[in-house]
Motif scaffolding. Structure first.
Motif, PDB file in Angstrom:
ATOM      1  N   LEU A   1       0.899  -1.169  -0.165  1.00  0.00           N
ATOM      2  CA  LEU A   1      -0.034  -0.072   0.064  1.00  0.00           C
ATOM      3  C   LEU A   1       0.908   1.275  -0.082  1.00  0.00           C
ATOM      4  CD1 LEU A   1      -3.051   0.842   0.328  1.00  0.00           C
ATOM      5  CD2 LEU A   1      -2.496   0.988   2.664  1.00  0.00           C
ATOM      6  N   LEU A   2       1.954   1.382   0.848  1.00  0.00           N
ATOM      7  CA  LEU A   2       2.661   2.571   1.149  1.00  0.00           C
ATOM      8  C   LEU A   2       3.870   2.536  -0.329  1.00  0.00           C
ATOM      9  CD1 LEU A   2       3.464   2.860   4.782  1.00  0.00           C
ATOM     10  CD2 LEU A   2       1.680   3.434   3.412  1.00  0.00           C
ATOM     11  N   LEU A   3       4.083   1.542  -0.911  1.00  0.00           N
ATOM     12  CA  LEU A   3       5.063   1.675  -1.855  1.00  0.00           C
ATOM     13  C   LEU A   3       4.330   2.420  -3.082  1.00  0.00           C
ATOM     14  CD1 LEU A   3       7.522  -1.329  -1.573  1.00  0.00           C
ATOM     15  CD2 LEU A   3       8.043   1.009  -0.964  1.00  0.00           C
ATOM     16  N   SER A   4       3.040   2.262  -3.215  1.00  0.00           N
ATOM     17  CA  SER A   4       2.781   2.929  -4.519  1.00  0.00           C
ATOM     18  C   SER A   4       2.405   4.371  -4.171  1.00  0.00           C
ATOM     19  CB  SER A   4       1.388   2.129  -4.819  1.00  0.00           C
ATOM     20  OG  SER A   4       0.422   2.150  -3.867  1.00  0.00           O
ATOM     21  N   GLN A   5       2.622   4.658  -2.905  1.00  0.00           N
ATOM     22  CA  GLN A   5       2.475   6.146  -2.577  1.00  0.00           C
ATOM     23  C   GLN A   5       4.046   6.961  -2.656  1.00  0.00           C
ATOM     24  OE1 GLN A   5      -0.542   7.521  -1.981  1.00  0.00           O
ATOM     25  NE2 GLN A   5      -1.560   5.577  -2.075  1.00  0.00           N
TER      26      GLN A   5
END
Lengths: 260, 232
Positions: free
Chosen positions: A78-82
């Motif tokens: 979730l965070l790495l696509s941010q």
């Protein structure tokens, strides 16, 4: 930097919901408190705790660390696509676990010590230092293994083997080498070998403090004889924190190249 | 807008993308199409930096990808399968991401009511149905009002009502000047949404051009037939 702190905050938030942490604190608390109540003086309590610290902390840190890493997979994706850097995420996850684990240990052991013996007792500080250092070392090793191995079962299996190796097999191997090569002067070799086992380093640190080196195995006796207390402790602490930095760095390197 | 040159990605021995060249135009809806395992998701993950490609270049809005993460500020990504930390509630996930991402989630409230999710926001994500999670997923990708939207099978698992809500939303985003990349296996949906098609075959672009052109060229009545004819 702020991203790192925020990630740590969310990890803490998530972890503190679990009952794990309450149990882990309670075990340390009851054990330490119990040892005092059964009439130990602070020195004896520290020594008894030492064995627990040297075995249980590495085991819990490495197993819990791998499980935690695998369970954070969704969070990572979730965070790495941010717009978040992988350094911040990796260190955030690492600190988000080591900080509460260390805090739990410090509270569980520290508080009974305070009200039973006061803060300034001899081996107490070393006991806390070793416990915290081993938490950091074995969580770092756990992360490194979990980054490398995609399969949970394999990863957790590897961590347990690694723990067995450091906690039990390593000393046996050293003894075997000494026995096999008894005709040669082996002091230097043994000293160097002991730097490659974080659990040994923790043991050496404590027994240098308690000045009972000879009771605690061959490497300890040698360490004390060779380096003397202060210098020996400094070397051991330095080596122990190299044991934190190396797997964290290797783990991050693998993490930064990983496909999600 | 997005330029891809000589992109190569292997997983072990398996070469998924073979020196792929492609371009995505600004303010168009581009559909990436291909059979299962043709590398659609891998291509998308390379754009996002989730997968590290072996060689080639990707340029997004004149920024050449080099490991710096700040370009992702302009991208909203909706993954194929919504994966969230299971203990959190939908509103916690939204708060968390808005906290971590520098821009502000101006659209969040509006999107929650648009997708009729107000009643589900305080439940843990693990108790939500697949379709509902997919809607949360859509909200997360849209809420920062990003210039580029990357949607990996956006309507999979959605009921007809939600699916058309989402498609309307995608059209609205395009009208607002956004660049959209979608993948899907439903050809009617692509015909309805997309301006341009990138057809992936064995890790390369097999066809690249406007949807109408493909249909006209093959003389078939719809996109599905046209692609079937092109492949035969």
């Amino acid at each position: 930097m702020t991203t790192l702190l925020k990630i740590i905050k969310y990890q803490l938030h998530d972890l503190l919901r679990g009952k794990w942490f309450i149990i882990y604190t309670a075990v340390f608390f009851l054990l330490t408190d119990g040892l005092f109540r059964f009439g130990g003086d602070p020195g004896q309590v520290s020594l008894s705790l030492m064995n627990v610290v040297l075995f249980i902390i590495p085991l819990v840190s490495i197993v819990f660390g791998t499980m935690f890493f695998y369970n954070s997979r969704e969070f990572m994706e979730l965070l790495l696509s941010q717009p978040i850097s992988r350094v911040a995420l990796f260190l955030g996850l690492y600190l988000g676990l080591t900080l509460p684990l260390s805090a739990v240990y410090l509270i569980g052991v520290g508080i009974p010590f305070m009200y039973h013996a006061g803060i300034m007792t001899g081996g107490y500080w070393i006991l806390l230092l070793v416990g915290v250092s081993l938490t950091w070392v074995f969580t770092a090793l756990a992360f490194f293994i979990a980054v490398l191995s995609e399969q949970r079962v394999k990863g957790i299996g590897m961590t347990i083997v690694l723990w067995l190796f450091f906690a039990i097999l390593y000393d046996g191997i050293i003894l075997f080498i000494l026995f096999a090569l008894e005709e040669y002067p082996l002091e230097k070799l043994t000293l160097i070998l002991s730097l490659f086992n974080p659990i040994d380093l923790g043991r050496i640190l404590m027994l240098l403090q308690f000045d009972i080196a000879a009771l605690m195995g061959y490497t300890g006796a040698l360490f004390s004889k060779f380096y003397g207390n202060m210098f020996g402790s400094a070397v051991a602490v330095l080596a122990l924190w190299t044991w934190v930095a190396t797997p964290v760095w290797l783990g991050y390197r693998a993490f930064s190249r990983k496909d999600f | 807008m997005i330029k891809i040159r000589g992109l190569q990605k292997c997983f072990g021995r398996l070469e998924v993308l073979k020196e792929l060249d492609a371009e995505v135009q600004e303010n168009k809806i581009t559909a990436i199409v291909g059979h299962n395992g043709s590398g659609k998701t891998t291509l998308i993950k390379c754009l996002l930096g989730l997968d590290k490609y072996d060689s080639g270049d990707i340029t997004i809005k004149d920024f050449k990808l080099n490991g710096d993460w700040s370009y992702r500020n302009q991208i909203g990504y909706m993954p194929q399968i919504a994966r969230f930390p299971e203990n959190l509630t939908a509103s916690e996930v939204i708060t968390m991401i808005s906290d971590l991402r520098t821009g502000s989630a101006t659209q969040a409230e509006e999107l929650i009511s648009y997708f009729r999710l107000s009643g589900e926001m305080e439940k843990p994500l693990k108790t939500l149905s697949g379709g509902t999670r997919q809607k949360v997923n859509a909200i997360v990708s849209l809420m920062f009002n990003p210039d580029i939207l990357i949607l990996d099978e956006p309507t999979a698992g959605l009921d007809p009502v939600s699916s058309s809500l989402l498609k309307d939303k995608i059209h609205a985003e395009k009208a607002a000047g956004k660049t959209v990349i979608i993948t899907s296996h439903i050809m009617s949906e692509i015909q309805e949404l997309a301006d341009t098609i990138l057809y992936l075959l064995d890790g390369k672009i097999f066809f690249d051009g406007p949807v109408n052109e493909l249909i006209e060229q093959t003389g078939e009545k719809n996109l599905e037939r046209a692609i079937a004819k092109m492949m035969s």
